[in-house]
Design a protein around this motif. Structure first.
Motif, mmCIF file in Angstrom:
data_model
loop_
_atom_site.group_PDB
_atom_site.id
_atom_site.type_symbol
_atom_site.label_atom_id
_atom_site.label_comp_id
_atom_site.label_asym_id
_atom_site.label_seq_id
_atom_site.Cartn_x
_atom_site.Cartn_y
_atom_site.Cartn_z
ATOM 1 N N VAL B 579 1.289 -0.795 0.434
ATOM 2 C CA VAL B 579 0.011 0.331 0.028
ATOM 3 C C VAL B 579 1.278 1.103 -0.077
ATOM 4 N N LEU B 580 1.167 2.059 -0.973
ATOM 5 C CA LEU B 580 1.373 2.836 -1.258
ATOM 6 C C LEU B 580 0.349 4.180 -0.204
ATOM 7 N N ASP B 581 1.540 4.351 1.784
ATOM 8 C CA ASP B 581 0.849 4.952 2.822
ATOM 9 C C ASP B 581 1.103 6.326 2.321
ATOM 10 N N GLU B 582 1.095 7.718 1.539
ATOM 11 C CA GLU B 582 1.088 8.716 1.562
ATOM 12 C C GLU B 582 2.097 9.427 2.898
ATOM 13 N N ALA B 604 13.978 -8.518 -2.414
ATOM 14 C CA ALA B 604 12.673 -9.765 -3.452
ATOM 15 C C ALA B 604 11.821 -7.767 -3.883
ATOM 16 N N ASP B 605 11.317 -7.659 -2.620
ATOM 17 C CA ASP B 605 9.115 -8.009 -2.864
ATOM 18 C C ASP B 605 9.764 -6.530 -3.159
ATOM 19 N N CYS B 606 10.852 -5.254 -2.885
ATOM 20 C CA CYS B 606 11.206 -4.408 -4.192
ATOM 21 C C CYS B 606 11.252 -4.499 -5.177
ATOM 22 N N GLN B 607 12.441 -5.301 -5.853
ATOM 23 C CA GLN B 607 11.683 -6.343 -7.150
ATOM 24 C C GLN B 607 10.529 -6.050 -7.560
ATOM 25 N N LYS B 627 4.300 8.043 -11.904
ATOM 26 C CA LYS B 627 4.744 9.232 -10.889
ATOM 27 C C LYS B 627 5.598 8.454 -9.841
ATOM 28 N N VAL B 628 5.193 7.099 -9.807
ATOM 29 C CA VAL B 628 5.935 6.177 -8.987
ATOM 30 C C VAL B 628 7.483 5.461 -9.214
ATOM 31 N N LEU B 636 9.401 4.431 -2.404
ATOM 32 C CA LEU B 636 9.539 3.354 -1.659
ATOM 33 C C LEU B 636 9.540 3.414 -0.138
ATOM 34 N N PRO B 637 9.494 3.624 0.312
ATOM 35 C CA PRO B 637 9.703 4.660 1.866
ATOM 36 C C PRO B 637 7.928 4.527 2.380
#
Lengths: 502, 681
Positions: B579-582, B604-607, B627-628, B636-637
């Motif tokens: 979830v992108l939790d901005e 692995a997750d980032c990939q 954008k992301v 990512l953070p």
């Protein structure tokens, strides 16, 4: 409740029995006890069935399946598993008056119907029961309840076998004054004199009788009702009479030479041995050397037991202890299978080969099973003094009666044999009650010489006179006798009080 | 013995009004004909063992009756056996709230599809499969995590009204137009009204389930709230349907402790045409009514998955077959005495039932007049079945007439088609998908058939579509988008000239991807509520969700590039959500009972996340995705990884065992035992 996976984790372990060659040196009970921890493990094997067949006590294919007393087996097993022994005793005694008897002599219908036994071995419910009741005795928990109020009603129980005792115990608890008549010198019926001391130590019976006397039950031994006192006298004296005289009329083998000296009925033989044991304060050495039995001494004698059932086995074990040089047991029926047949599925009573203690001992002594199957006696051979010297036998084979479809055992020509024998014990079952009692009370008998009642009821053809146990249902098990005793107590209570809470 | 039981069944208060003369039994239809109407109960693979489940299926297939899969899905091997000589596949495929293993293949293999609205023994509740019965092979069939309890949700998340039920019936009919659609209801006061609604909604069969149907595993609280006897519900449903002229639309089935030919005869006279049995067939297979079905300790190898106990299973299909034939035999005897040649003639002849004469005082006070009331106004003949008008759909009238598409289905060649759709085009693509599955049970290579849709998708757009079918919408779509997605690919983006920002607007409706089992969905825009509920294997990207997102999810991936509503990840026991939790709102909205919230850190997750986002951008031209990805290190953070705690533990255990050199399968089994060991005993 219970340990859900106990039956998968643990194997059955029976109470240890002493080695055959050791135990034949005495007349003591031959079973020891597992440790408490092991006992609990055994109890944990109970699966807490949703439908516990062990306590069903229903008839399937003419045989009882599960406990006729409907003992709440899963509950008591669970209480043992959890270490709550006192509660286990309380639970057990709600449905059962004398667990100390059945936990020693019952063939354990509960275990035959145990779901755990469908695959693998059943839960050792009988041993668990023995543990519960012995724990209860050891901790002073066993009491015959003393009623707070007496009803003023009186009941005579004729016959002090398990069914009479159960009826007495129940009725006394309810507040009725109960008097038990027994023709022998000590109460207990077949428990006392039919079952040898190895299986049921007679002090176990004494222990219970004492409690019953303390609770107000009166025992009149050496009174042969129908001879010493008539039925009418009892009827006059008591509000109700219960006849629980058993089915002690032994089936005879009426063949040539039956009058030979040395042919005895098993019951008489066993009674004499037990009586001498008790009369001499359980002095085993005295008993083994005694020569004043009606059959003399058994030392070095060849014994033939006719009948392959429990009583036959008791005769074998007793003869061995008294020094017989050989024992042969003759059985008419074919040797049963080792495992259940497909036609005899669980939870029916398993018709399988059982090697009991007497046979084990014979095997240990002489190397072979004493039982000869499909064999019957055609003649008792005697010498010129009329003394028995052997029996003539013939082999049998099953044949279907074309008319009825029933299997009958038919002699096979050419298989005749003669066996040497100094003593023959007839353990061929019982025919029904001895009729002098029923005559004295004037109650009707049914076709099988049992005292007749309506199906499922206990009142005889004469009002106020009830019957139960073997005298009512014919030769059967101790557990059935107790179940009948409890049921007749209920019927008697209701007939006197108009209702019953037993 | 069964009939003389003194148990308090309503039917034990009834007796037959035998006519003066019956007919000769030779005139009555045969046992073989009668058993075709018999069914076995919906017991899932998972609740009962493979051996028991297959024995029931084989027996009923022999008899040309029907066995029921229950709600646990069916293994590929068994589905493949459907129609073969050794048919081990259940004729009835159940669709329950858990939607375990409800794939296109599963539905296509059915002769009847049963929607379980409730079950008599525990109405208002879903199935419960305790953790220790979720062995790896069960988890595989259910697309779930081994060793994690499976609690089916009480409601179907796509049914909140009778219209929703009608929609599900339509979807399932589209997913397999050859199957009858059955709806299982519980006998309750008012079930007649519900039955009338269900008949209008298009069901072909209505099952009235009685309370006395057994489940050895129902919780005590459920047992105390069981339904009513089937006699009541059946009579009410039959009478209501007749009075409303709807009886001709549906077949009525009943179940709940049917034990004898007498029970069946009474059920038929009260209006039932088909009959379900569960307890009795299990007893013929060896069930000794231990009532430990929930403990995985069934000593007869029936209600257990334990391999050791399963070895004890002694049942054979023949036993079930004999039981069914004996029931039919007894039923025929009643039919002859009552004067009926066929069961069809017999249905609903309530006048042949009466109250027993020799009832006790208390029993005779029970008023049976409403049950035994005779109502007319309609007959039983099934002469007005519901018309789904499937031939009018775009699927049938355009897509399945397209030569290129037909060739693609046959040979795997590529096909592309563009159509305009409007929001009354319901279950778009489902009929096409079913046809693909019918010819290619494992689906086709990705993107073999692509349909470009322009306009507004109706309800259940792309429901149950299999691998190889790609549906692209330029526009938006209604509720139930991608329901039961079974390997297909769904792409939604706003028109290029849209006057709104897609990422800030809801572009697909509620309950998207409910019960998806595999496949991919890329949605350039926001979704409504209950997004990805019961997803068990699909990968889905969306740019914001409403409440209850990812509820009861057991597998797959959900990537959410925007806001989440409350109760996110409730009951989630498998799969991962990124979830992108901005604005850091997720923590507040997260249901933390079963899941952990972590940073996206591991390589692995980032990939994985990046790959999914790259595809999303490629398929949808999403502004947000661009954008992301353009600023991936910066974004990512702000991503949160939501993973169920037990699932994580299990994955960890599996990888540990694999490192020890075990095969994946063995590692799963070991991990299962390790994780459930503490639960046993």
């Amino acid at each position: 409740m219970g340990k859900a996976t106990g039956f998968m984790e643990f194997k059955r372990e029976d109470n240890p029995s002493f080695a055959p060659l050791e135990r034949i040196k005495n007349f003591d009970e031959f079973h020891g006890e597992l440790s408490e921890a092991k006992r609990r493990t055994q109890a944990s094997r109970c699966m807490e069935c949703g439908v516990p067949f062990c306590q069903a006590g229903t008839m399937i294919a003419g045989m009882a399946s599960g406990c006729p007393l409907h003992n709440l087996v899963p509950e008591t097993n669970d209480l043992v598993y959890k270490g709550n022994y006192e509660q286990a005793y309380v639970r057990l005694s709600k449905s059962h008056n004398f667990p100390e008897f059945t936990s020693r002599v019952c063939p354990a219908l509960c275990e035959a119907a145990c779901t755990c036994g469908l695959e693998g071995s059943p839960v050792s419910t009988k041993d668990n029961e023995r543990f519960i009741i012995e724990y209860a005795y050891a901790h002073g928990l066993v009491k015959e309840p003393v009623p707070a109020v007496r009803t003023g009603k009186t009941v005579a129980v004729v016959g002090s076998g398990p069914s009479g005792l159960a009826a007495a115990s129940q009725l006394n608890k309810r507040g009725h004054k109960v008097t038990v008549y027994e023709r022998s010198d000590r109460p207990g019926g077949l428990l006392r004199y039919g079952i040898p001391n190895m299986k049921l130590d007679k002090r176990v019976i004494d222990r219970r009788i004492e409690l019953m006397e303390e609770a107000g039950i009166e025992f009149k031994c050496n009174v042969n009702v129908g001879v010493d006192v008539t039925g009418d006298e009892l009827i006059k004296q008591y509000d109700r009479v219960i006849l629980t005289c058993g089915a002690s009329n032994p089936r005879d083998i009426k063949v040539e030479g039956r009058d030979a000296k040395g042919v005895y009925f098993a019951v008489d033989f066993l009674k004499e041995v037990s009586k001498k044991l008790m009369d001499n304060d359980y002095d085993v050495e005295y008993l083994k050397s005694a020569t004043d039995f009606s059959f003399g001494s058994l030392h070095g004698k060849k014994v033939i037991v006719i009948g392959g059932g429990d009583t036959g086995n008791d005769c074998t074990g007793t003869s061995i202890r008294l020094g017989a040089s050989s024992v042969i047991q003759l059985e008419m029926m074919p040797k049963p299978p080792v495992e259940r047949l497909a036609s005899n599925p669980w939870p029916e009573w398993p018709k399988v080969l059982k090697t009991d203690y007497g046979q084990e001992e014979a095997i240990a002594l002489w190397g072979s099973d004493p039982r000869m199957y499909q064999t019957t006696v055609t003649e008792f051979v005697k010498n010129k003094d009329g003394k028995l010297k052997g029996v003539k036998t013939v082999e049998l084979k099953p044949e279907k009666d074309p008319a009825t479809g029933r299997m009958n055992m038919k002699p096979v020509p050419g298989t005749e044999k003669e066996l040497k024998a100094d003593l023959v014990l007839i353990a061929a079952g019982f025919l029904g009650s001895q009729d002098y009692v029923s005559k004295s009370f004037g109650v009707d008998l049914d076709g099988r010489t049992n005292v007749a009642t309506k199906a499922g009821l206990y009142e005889t053809s004469k009002k106020g006179i009830f019957t139960a146990g073997d005298m009512h249902r014919g030769q059967s098990l101790v557990v059935w006798a107790i179940a009948e005793g409890r049921a007749v107590a209920k019927a008697v209570d209701e007939s006197m009080m108009g209702y019953t809470n037993l | 013995m069964v009939d003389k039981e003194e148990t308090g069944y309503l039917r034990s208060l009834m007796d037959f009004n035998f006519p003066a003369e019956g007919i000769d039994i030779s005139e009555v239809e045969s046992e073989e004909e009668i058993v075709k109407r018999f069914k076995t109960g919906a017991m899932s693979y998972g609740s009962i063992s493979e051996e028991a489940h297959e024995a029931l299926a084989i027996a009923m297939n022999h008899l040309h009756g029907k066995s029921n899969s229950g709600e646990g899905g069916e293994s590929d091997e068994r589905i493949a056996s459907a129609g073969t000589k050794n048919d081990r596949s259940s004729a009835i495929k159940q669709v329950a709230s858990g939607r375990f293993g409800v794939t296109s293949k599963y539905l296509v293999s059915a002769r009847e599809i049963q929607i379980k609205m409730a079950q008599g023994a525990k109405p208002g509740e879903g199935g419960h499969l305790p953790a220790k019965k979720v062995y790896p092979w069960i988890a595989k069939t259910r697309h779930s995590t081994p060793g994690v309890s499976l609690i089916s949700p009480p409601p179907h998340h796509d049914i909140y009204s009778i219209e929703d039920l009608a929609q599900l019936i339509y979807d399932l009919k589209s997913a397999n137009k050859n199957a009858r659609i059955s709806v299982k209801l519980v006998s309750e006061a008012g079930v007649g009204t519900v039955a009338a609604g269900v008949a209008k909604a298009g069901a072909g069969v209505i099952l009235i389930s009685g309370y006395d149907g057994g489940t050895g595993a129902a919780p005590v609280s459920s047992i105390h709230n069981a339904g009513l006897p089937w006699e009541l519900g059946l009579a009410e449903a039959h009478q209501t349907l007749r009075l409303n002229g709807l009886r001709g639309r549906v077949i009525i089935e009943t179940d709940g402790k049917l034990m004898s030919g007498r029970d069946v005869a009474i059920a038929a006279l009260l209006g039932a045409e088909e009959f379900g049995f569960a307890t009795a067939p299990l007893v013929t297979l060896g069930c000794v009514m231990m009532r430990v079905c929930n403990l995985d300790t069934c000593p007869m190898g029936i209600a257990t998955q334990n391999p050791e106990l399963r070895k004890r299973f002694i049942g054979k299909p023949e036993y079930v077959e004999n039981f069914m034939l004996f029931i039919a035999r007894e039923l025929r005897e009643y039919m002859a005495r009552l004067g009926f040649r066929t069961l069809d003639e017999m249905v609903g002849h309530v006048e042949l039932l009466k109250k027993k004469d020799d009832l006790t005082e208390a029993e005779s006070r029970i008023d049976l007049s409403r049950i035994l009331a005779t109502s007319v106004a309609d007959d039983n003949e099934i002469d007005t079945p519901f018309d789904f008008e499937l031939e009018k759909t775009i699927d049938e009238s355009i897509l399945l007439k397209d030569k290129k598409i037909l060739a693609a289905i046959k040979s795997g060649s590529k096909a592309e088609k563009t159509v305009e759709i409007i929001n009354t085009d319901r279950a778009f693509g489902t009929l096409l998908g079913a046809e693909i599955t019918r010819k290619n049970p494992e689906g086709l290579p990705d993107d073999t058939i692509t349909v470009n849709c322009i306009g507004a998708g109706g309800q259940s757009f792309g429901a149950f579509i299999p691998k190889g079918l790609t549906l692209k919408i330029t526009g938006d779509s209604n509720d139930y988008f991608g329901k039961g997605l079974s390997g297909g690919k769904l792409i939604v983006s706003a028109p290029a000239n849209a006057a709104y920002e897609a990422e800030e607007n809801i572009i697909i409706g509620n309950v998207a991807l409910y019960g998806a089992t595999s496949g991919e969905a890329y949605i350039a825009g926001m979704a409504g509520e209950r997004f990805c509920v019961r997803n068990s294997g699909a990968i889905a990207v969306v740019e914001g969700v409403g409440e209850h997102g990812c509820e009861y999810m057991t597998g797959g991936r959900a990537v959410i590039l925007g806001p989440t509503g409350k109760n996110f990840a409730a009951g989630m026991s498998g799969g991962i959500a990124y979830v992108l939790d901005e604005d850091n709102h997720l923590y507040r909205n997260l249901n933390k009972d079963l899941v952990l919230m972590e940073k996206v850190e591991s390589k692995a997750d980032c990939q994985e996340l990046k790959e999914i986002l790259t595809k999303h951008l490629e398929y949808t031209d999403s502004v947000k995705a661009k954008k992301v990805l353009d600023n991936y290190e910066e974004y990512l953070p702000k991503f949160k990884k939501i993973i169920p705690a037990d699932y994580k533990q299990l994955l960890h255990l599996i990888s540990q065992y694999e490192e020890q050199g075990m095969s994946r399968e063995k590692a799963q089994i070991e991990a299962f035992y390790a994780s459930t060991a503490s639960n046993i005993g």
